[in-house]
Structure formats: C-alpha cells, structure tokens
Design a protein around this motif. Structure first.
Motif, short mmCIF file in Angstrom:
data_model
loop_
_atom_site.label_atom_id
_atom_site.label_comp_id
_atom_site.label_asym_id
_atom_site.label_seq_id
_atom_site.Cartn_x
_atom_site.Cartn_y
_atom_site.Cartn_z
N PHE A 1 0.83 -1.20 0.00
CA PHE A 1 0.00 0.00 0.00
C PHE A 1 0.87 1.26 0.00
CE2 PHE A 1 -3.10 3.14 1.12
CZ PHE A 1 -4.25 2.70 0.48
N ALA A 2 2.04 1.21 0.63
CA ALA A 2 2.94 2.37 0.63
C ALA A 2 3.35 2.73 -0.79
CB ALA A 2 4.17 2.10 1.49
N VAL A 3 3.56 1.73 -1.64
CA VAL A 3 3.87 1.99 -3.05
C VAL A 3 2.67 2.66 -3.72
CG1 VAL A 3 4.45 0.96 -5.28
CG2 VAL A 3 5.55 0.11 -3.20
N LEU A 4 1.48 2.10 -3.50
CA LEU A 4 0.27 2.67 -4.10
C LEU A 4 -0.03 4.07 -3.57
CD1 LEU A 4 -2.00 -0.49 -3.88
CD2 LEU A 4 -0.68 0.32 -5.86
N ALA A 5 0.38 4.35 -2.34
CA ALA A 5 0.12 5.64 -1.72
C ALA A 5 1.07 6.73 -2.23
CB ALA A 5 0.23 5.53 -0.20
N ASP A 6 2.06 6.37 -3.02
CA ASP A 6 3.00 7.34 -3.60
C ASP A 6 2.70 7.46 -5.09
OD1 ASP A 6 5.13 8.80 -4.62
OD2 ASP A 6 6.55 7.90 -3.20
N PRO A 7 2.02 8.53 -5.52
CA PRO A 7 1.63 8.63 -6.93
C PRO A 7 2.81 8.59 -7.90
CG PRO A 7 1.25 10.72 -5.81
CD PRO A 7 1.62 9.73 -4.76
N ARG A 8 4.01 8.95 -7.44
CA ARG A 8 5.18 8.89 -8.32
C ARG A 8 5.44 7.46 -8.80
NH1 ARG A 8 9.53 11.18 -4.38
NH2 ARG A 8 8.50 9.55 -3.20
N SER A 9 5.04 6.46 -8.01
CA SER A 9 5.33 5.07 -8.35
C SER A 9 4.53 4.57 -9.55
CB SER A 9 5.06 4.16 -7.15
OG SER A 9 3.66 4.01 -6.93
N PHE A 10 3.39 5.18 -9.85
CA PHE A 10 2.52 4.67 -10.91
C PHE A 10 3.22 4.65 -12.26
CE2 PHE A 10 -0.43 4.95 -7.57
CZ PHE A 10 -1.50 4.13 -7.88
N ALA A 11 4.08 5.60 -12.53
CA ALA A 11 4.81 5.61 -13.81
C ALA A 11 5.79 4.45 -13.89
CB ALA A 11 5.54 6.93 -14.01
N ARG A 12 6.16 3.86 -12.76
CA ARG A 12 7.09 2.74 -12.73
C ARG A 12 6.39 1.40 -12.85
NH1 ARG A 12 12.29 3.77 -10.68
NH2 ARG A 12 12.71 1.69 -11.48
N TRP A 13 5.17 1.28 -12.29
CA TRP A 13 4.58 -0.06 -12.27
C TRP A 13 3.42 -0.24 -13.23
CZ3 TRP A 13 -0.33 -1.49 -10.69
CH2 TRP A 13 -1.04 -0.58 -9.91
N VAL A 14 2.73 0.80 -13.64
CA VAL A 14 1.58 0.65 -14.53
C VAL A 14 2.06 0.65 -15.98
CG1 VAL A 14 -0.59 1.64 -15.30
CG2 VAL A 14 0.03 1.75 -12.88
N VAL A 15 1.88 -0.48 -16.65
CA VAL A 15 2.26 -0.59 -18.05
C VAL A 15 1.42 0.40 -18.86
CG1 VAL A 15 2.25 -2.09 -20.09
CG2 VAL A 15 2.99 -2.98 -17.86
N GLY A 16 2.08 1.21 -19.66
CA GLY A 16 1.41 2.22 -20.47
C GLY A 16 1.45 3.61 -19.86
N SER A 17 1.78 3.70 -18.57
CA SER A 17 1.91 5.00 -17.93
C SER A 17 3.25 5.60 -18.32
CB SER A 17 1.83 4.86 -16.41
OG SER A 17 1.99 6.12 -15.79
N ARG A 18 3.21 6.79 -18.86
CA ARG A 18 4.44 7.43 -19.34
C ARG A 18 5.03 8.39 -18.32
NH1 ARG A 18 5.49 6.71 -24.87
NH2 ARG A 18 7.24 7.99 -24.27
N ALA A 19 4.16 9.14 -17.62
CA ALA A 19 4.64 10.13 -16.66
C ALA A 19 3.50 10.51 -15.72
CB ALA A 19 5.14 11.38 -17.38
N ILE A 20 3.88 10.82 -14.50
CA ILE A 20 2.94 11.38 -13.53
C ILE A 20 3.25 12.88 -13.49
CG2 ILE A 20 2.07 11.34 -11.17
CD1 ILE A 20 1.74 8.70 -12.90
N ARG A 21 2.26 13.71 -13.80
CA ARG A 21 2.51 15.13 -13.99
C ARG A 21 2.28 15.97 -12.74
NH1 ARG A 21 -0.99 17.33 -17.72
NH2 ARG A 21 -2.56 15.83 -17.13
N ARG A 22 1.23 15.70 -12.01
CA ARG A 22 0.87 16.46 -10.80
C ARG A 22 0.03 15.55 -9.92
NH1 ARG A 22 0.04 20.49 -15.03
NH2 ARG A 22 -1.94 19.49 -15.41
N ALA A 23 -0.06 15.88 -8.62
CA ALA A 23 -0.86 15.06 -7.72
C ALA A 23 -1.45 15.91 -6.61
CB ALA A 23 -0.01 13.95 -7.12
N ASP A 24 -2.63 15.50 -6.15
CA ASP A 24 -3.22 16.11 -4.96
C ASP A 24 -2.39 15.72 -3.75
OD1 ASP A 24 -5.37 17.34 -6.24
OD2 ASP A 24 -6.67 15.59 -6.00
N ALA A 25 -2.21 16.66 -2.83
CA ALA A 25 -1.42 16.39 -1.63
C ALA A 25 -2.05 15.29 -0.78
CB ALA A 25 -1.27 17.67 -0.81
#
Length: 173
Positions: free
Chosen positions: A16-40
């Motif tokens: 869950f700690a990985v999922l709770a860090d939006p920066r990680s989605f570009a690393r684990w979700v196939v097809g995700s190219r970049a995380i641009r901004r996130a709600d605090a």
C-alpha cells in the motif's frame, strides 16, 4: 472483467505504501508514461493525480482518482485515458503467511464507450498488461526497484514537471 493476482514477499503495508505514492505509478503501470501532478491528499477518496499514458509518441494526458481507500487492504480507482477509456480498477491486498501479501487487481470498463476497448475479446491482452504491472508493483514493494524521486507539483498548478517512466528521471509531461 480482467482479473490478476500475484504473491508479494512484503506485508500489505509495504504494498500500500507503493500505491500511496503517486510517483510510483509511472514505474509499475504498463502504459503510464509520466505522472505530472498530484493532490497532496493522495490516496484519500476524491484525490487524484494527472498522468500521461500511451505507447511511443502517441500519448494522452488525463487523470486517475481515488474512489475508495482502505489502507492497507483496498484501493479503488477511476482510471481515465479519454477519449478512449475509463476503467474501474480495484487493488486488494490480503496478508499471506508471516510477511507476505496476495495482491488482486480487477479492471472493468467504467462506461459504455470503454466497453469497445475493455471487452471479452480484449480481456486476454488486458490481463497480460496487468500481469506485467503487478510484477513491477511486486519489485517496488519488495524493494528490488526504487520509487522515483522528486517532488510532484500540486494539481491545478501550471508546473508541468513530471516523474517519468521506468527510469524515474524528470521528464516533460
């Protein structure tokens, strides 16, 4: 509906700690190219992050938002790549043994138009993509791959700096 599962050698809290860090989605979700901004407040219900998804030079900018968050056991998202798809994604983490987790990922279309792309004929491809995504999530949760570094600008800002793909280097979104 596409369904995948994987066993992770880490407790549900680490997954869950990985999922709770939006920066990680570009690393684990196939097809995700970049995380641009996130709600605090990510991953609180109603919070979201802006992303870029696609293959090669063909990308779409959109966002994903939290529908339900029950740390460290459930995260339900509404994932958007409009105009092509909107999908409901449910991640469930169940303890296994002394320090393991079974992670289940279910994905299904969120609207009628998305059924064109997410249907029984494409389910095998979606399951293949999600199996690779879970393999990457496992590597992050087990500490074999690093979470991207850097700060994400808040959603609603004009700053387009992004945490990029597999390398974690800053990229333009």
């Amino acid at each position: 509906m596409a369904h995948n599962e994987i066993e992770v050698d880490a407790p549900p809290e680490a997954v869950f700690a990985v999922l709770a860090d939006p920066r990680s989605f570009a690393r684990w979700v196939v097809g995700s190219r970049a995380i641009r901004r996130a709600d605090a407040g990510w991953p609180a219900p109603g919070s979201a992050f802006d992303h870029r998804v696609g293959v090669g030079p063909l990308t779409l900018a959109d966002h994903s938002e939290v529908v339900e968050s029950v740390p460290p056991h459930r995260l339900r998202l509404l994932v958007k790549a409009r105009p092509l798809t909107r999908a409901h994604v449910l991640l469930r983490m169940e303890p296994r043994g002394a320090s393991g987790t079974r992670v289940a990922l279910d994905e299904h279309p969120a609207d009628m138009r998305s059924r064109i792309f997410l249907n029984p004929l494409t389910d095998p491809l979606v399951r293949l993509r999600n199996a690779e995504s879970l393999r990457r999530l496992k590597a992050l949760a087990e500490g074999r791959e690093p979470i991207p570094e850097g700060e994400l600008p808040p959603r609603g800002s004009d700053d387009e700096a992004a945490i990029g793909g597999r390398s974690g280097r800053a990229a333009q979104g």
